[in-house]
Design a protein around this motif. Structure first.
Motif, short mmCIF file in Angstrom:
data_model
loop_
_atom_site.label_atom_id
_atom_site.label_comp_id
_atom_site.label_asym_id
_atom_site.label_seq_id
_atom_site.Cartn_x
_atom_site.Cartn_y
_atom_site.Cartn_z
N ARG A 2 0.84 -1.19 0.00
CA ARG A 2 0.00 0.00 0.00
C ARG A 2 0.88 1.25 0.00
O ARG A 2 1.97 1.24 0.56
N ALA A 3 0.36 2.32 -0.59
CA ALA A 3 1.10 3.58 -0.58
C ALA A 3 0.12 4.73 -0.48
O ALA A 3 -1.05 4.60 -0.84
N ARG A 4 0.63 5.83 0.03
CA ARG A 4 -0.18 7.05 0.08
C ARG A 4 0.56 8.14 -0.69
O ARG A 4 1.73 8.42 -0.43
N VAL A 5 -0.14 8.75 -1.65
CA VAL A 5 0.43 9.86 -2.41
C VAL A 5 -0.29 11.14 -1.98
O VAL A 5 -1.52 11.18 -1.98
N THR A 6 0.48 12.13 -1.57
CA THR A 6 -0.11 13.41 -1.16
C THR A 6 0.30 14.48 -2.16
O THR A 6 1.49 14.65 -2.43
N VAL A 7 -0.68 15.16 -2.72
CA VAL A 7 -0.43 16.20 -3.71
C VAL A 7 -0.85 17.54 -3.12
O VAL A 7 -2.01 17.69 -2.71
N THR A 8 0.08 18.47 -3.04
CA THR A 8 -0.24 19.79 -2.47
C THR A 8 0.19 20.88 -3.44
O THR A 8 1.11 20.68 -4.24
N LEU A 9 -0.46 22.02 -3.35
CA LEU A 9 -0.08 23.16 -4.19
C LEU A 9 1.29 23.68 -3.77
O LEU A 9 1.59 23.72 -2.58
N LYS A 10 2.10 24.08 -4.73
CA LYS A 10 3.37 24.72 -4.40
C LYS A 10 3.10 26.03 -3.69
O LYS A 10 2.07 26.67 -3.91
N SER A 11 4.04 26.43 -2.82
CA SER A 11 3.83 27.70 -2.12
C SER A 11 3.91 28.82 -3.15
O SER A 11 4.68 28.77 -4.10
N GLY A 12 3.05 29.81 -2.97
CA GLY A 12 3.01 30.91 -3.94
C GLY A 12 1.87 30.74 -4.93
O GLY A 12 1.42 31.72 -5.52
N VAL A 13 1.39 29.52 -5.10
CA VAL A 13 0.26 29.30 -6.02
C VAL A 13 -1.04 29.63 -5.27
O VAL A 13 -1.25 29.15 -4.16
N LEU A 14 -1.87 30.44 -5.89
CA LEU A 14 -3.13 30.84 -5.27
C LEU A 14 -4.03 29.63 -5.03
O LEU A 14 -4.09 28.73 -5.87
N ASP A 15 -4.74 29.62 -3.89
CA ASP A 15 -5.63 28.50 -3.57
C ASP A 15 -7.01 29.03 -3.20
O ASP A 15 -7.33 29.20 -2.03
N PRO A 16 -7.84 29.31 -4.20
CA PRO A 16 -9.16 29.88 -3.93
C PRO A 16 -10.04 28.95 -3.09
O PRO A 16 -10.85 29.41 -2.29
N GLN A 17 -9.85 27.64 -3.27
CA GLN A 17 -10.64 26.67 -2.49
C GLN A 17 -10.29 26.78 -1.01
O GLN A 17 -11.17 26.80 -0.15
N GLY A 18 -8.99 26.90 -0.72
CA GLY A 18 -8.54 27.08 0.65
C GLY A 18 -9.10 28.36 1.24
O GLY A 18 -9.55 28.40 2.39
N LYS A 19 -9.09 29.43 0.46
CA LYS A 19 -9.61 30.72 0.91
C LYS A 19 -11.10 30.61 1.24
O LYS A 19 -11.59 31.18 2.22
N ALA A 20 -11.83 29.89 0.39
CA ALA A 20 -13.28 29.70 0.62
C ALA A 20 -13.51 28.94 1.93
O ALA A 20 -14.44 29.26 2.69
N ILE A 21 -12.66 27.95 2.19
CA ILE A 21 -12.79 27.18 3.43
C ILE A 21 -12.51 28.08 4.64
O ILE A 21 -13.24 28.03 5.63
#
Lengths: 80, 80
Positions: A2-21
């Protein structure tokens, strides 16, 4: 295997979804949250027991499909 | 204080997005992947240094917004 892959936005990239949260948490009265950034997680079941092959398959999966490497970072953790 | 919240589907809950990813990986020629389940990850920055308060805020955020506890599990990891 089993493996877990985590994908995150690079720093500096705008995250409108995060802002909405962030806004929604504030509206709901949840105190103490300064910022939120959203990412994705993939729990992958591999049909090989070979560590090197598993790593190669996961790297290919990330580069070709799971992550947009222009704006996202990915991290692979293999569990046993 | 930083924390990571991971939200994953409970086992037994259908994951059509994961199934689509499995199919796409097969079409792209990525071998060795038996199954994929997709979840969400939230990187949260808290403006409190107090562990207990941070835990309470994160629990509230998960229960009220980040996770649908009928079909999803959540896990909170606080980093320093």
């Amino acid at each position: 295997m089993r493996a877990r892959v985590t994908v995150t936005l690079k720093s500096g990239v705008l995250d409108p979804q995060g802002k909405a949260i962030e806004g929604a948490l504030r509206s709901l009265g949840v105190e103490g949250v300064a910022s939120v950034r959203q990412g994705k997680v993939f729990d992958v079941e591999l049909d090989t027991g070979d560590q090197a092959r598993a790593e190669a398959a996961l790297k290919a999966a990330c580069e070709r499909l799971l992550a947009n490497t222009v704006i996202e970072n990915y991290r692979v953790e293999i569990a046993s």
